[in-house]
Design an enzyme around this catalytic site. Structure first.
Site, PDB file in Angstrom:
ATOM      1  N   ASP A 133       6.417  -5.439  -7.145  1.00 27.83           N
ATOM      2  CA  ASP A 133       6.161  -4.965  -8.192  1.00 27.83           C
ATOM      3  C   ASP A 133       5.814  -3.519  -8.279  1.00 27.83           C
ATOM      4  O   ASP A 133       5.978  -3.313  -7.233  1.00 27.83           O
ATOM      5  CB  ASP A 133       4.335  -5.539  -7.803  1.00 27.83           C
TER       6      ASP A 133
ATOM      7  N   ASP B 129       3.121  -0.626  -9.909  1.00 27.51           N
ATOM      8  CA  ASP B 129       2.491  -0.184  -9.706  1.00 27.51           C
ATOM      9  C   ASP B 129       1.035  -1.590  -8.888  1.00 27.51           C
ATOM     10  O   ASP B 129       0.549  -2.691  -9.465  1.00 27.51           O
ATOM     11  CB  ASP B 129       0.949  -0.489 -11.686  1.00 27.51           C
TER      12      ASP B 129
END
Length: 231
Positions: A8, A10
């Site tokens: 991922d 963020d």
């Protein structure tokens, strides 16, 4: 390449979830003075900003205009664009000899800018998969399934690093093994429990642990370490 590590953006590559949450809370407090906002917003981080705002408003029996949502979204993007790298992620990625990709709930331009400015681009060149490329954002599995398809690797041979419940739900639904990074949360223990509840197999708090976890997963699948077909 038989195996992939998918991260991922963020909260895993850059420490932006805390910044985004604080920005949303600040902006909503200005609109709704005297209301406790943070306990409602915090569990929603990891979803798209628009969904966080809509769900918060619904929970608090409030309303937000489209203009207010767009204004807050702009503030969140402006704050998050300067978020620092998660401590230790560059060294961890450098020591993991797997094909690497990024699958994010953010948009392409933001993710491309983020990996470029942090120097992480070298790990993900040409392998950035974002919410604007699929029909449904996380917690739906679309972005992870897109990544597996483009990488030509079966979901069962993809190891995902996620920090949010929404993202972990998406990756688990895609049939991937998920490592839950809880080190960036306000309460790592509580976040680890939340991640485990949606199917995360292992949680960890330090990025220095990631190479060992990737090695263990690789060997569980019957591959040598480093894999013969490493990039």
């Amino acid at each position: 390449m038989h195996l992939a590590l998918i991260c991922d953006c963020d909260g895993v590559l850059v420490d932006s979830e805390t910044i985004a949450g604080a920005t949303i809370v600040r902006e909503l407090k200005a609109l709704w003075p005297g209301i406790e906002i943070e306990p409602v917003v915090t569990p929603l981080l990891g979803f798209r900003t628009e969904r966080v705002l809509e769900a918060t408003a619904a929970t608090l029996d409030k309303t937000l205009t489209l203009e207010e949502i767009e204004a807050i979204h702009r503030e969140v993007r402006a704050a998050a664009i300067l978020a620092p790298m998660v401590r230790g992620i560059d060294a961890a990625l450098a020591s993991i000899p797997l094909l690497k990709a990024c699958a994010s709930n953010s948009y392409s331009d933001y993710v491309a800018h983020t990996v470029d400015r942090t120097g992480l681009k070298r790990f993900f060149e040409g392998r950035l998969f974002t919410a604007d490329l699929v029909a449904n954002p996380k917690p739906e599995p679309d972005v992870y399934l897109l990544a597996a398809t483009k990488l030509a690797i079966s979901p069962a041979r993809c190891l995902v690093v996620e920090d949010s419940v929404a993202g972990a739900t998406a990756a688990v639904s895609a049939g991937m093994t998920v490592l839950g990074y809880a080190g960036g949360a306000h309460d790592p223990g509580e976040q680890a429990l939340k991640l485990s509840s949606v199917g995360v197999e292992v949680t960890f708090n330090q990025m220095s642990d990631l190479p060992g976890l990737a090695k263990a997963w690789t060997r569980e699948l019957g591959f040598s370490w480093p894999p013969v077909t490493a990039e």
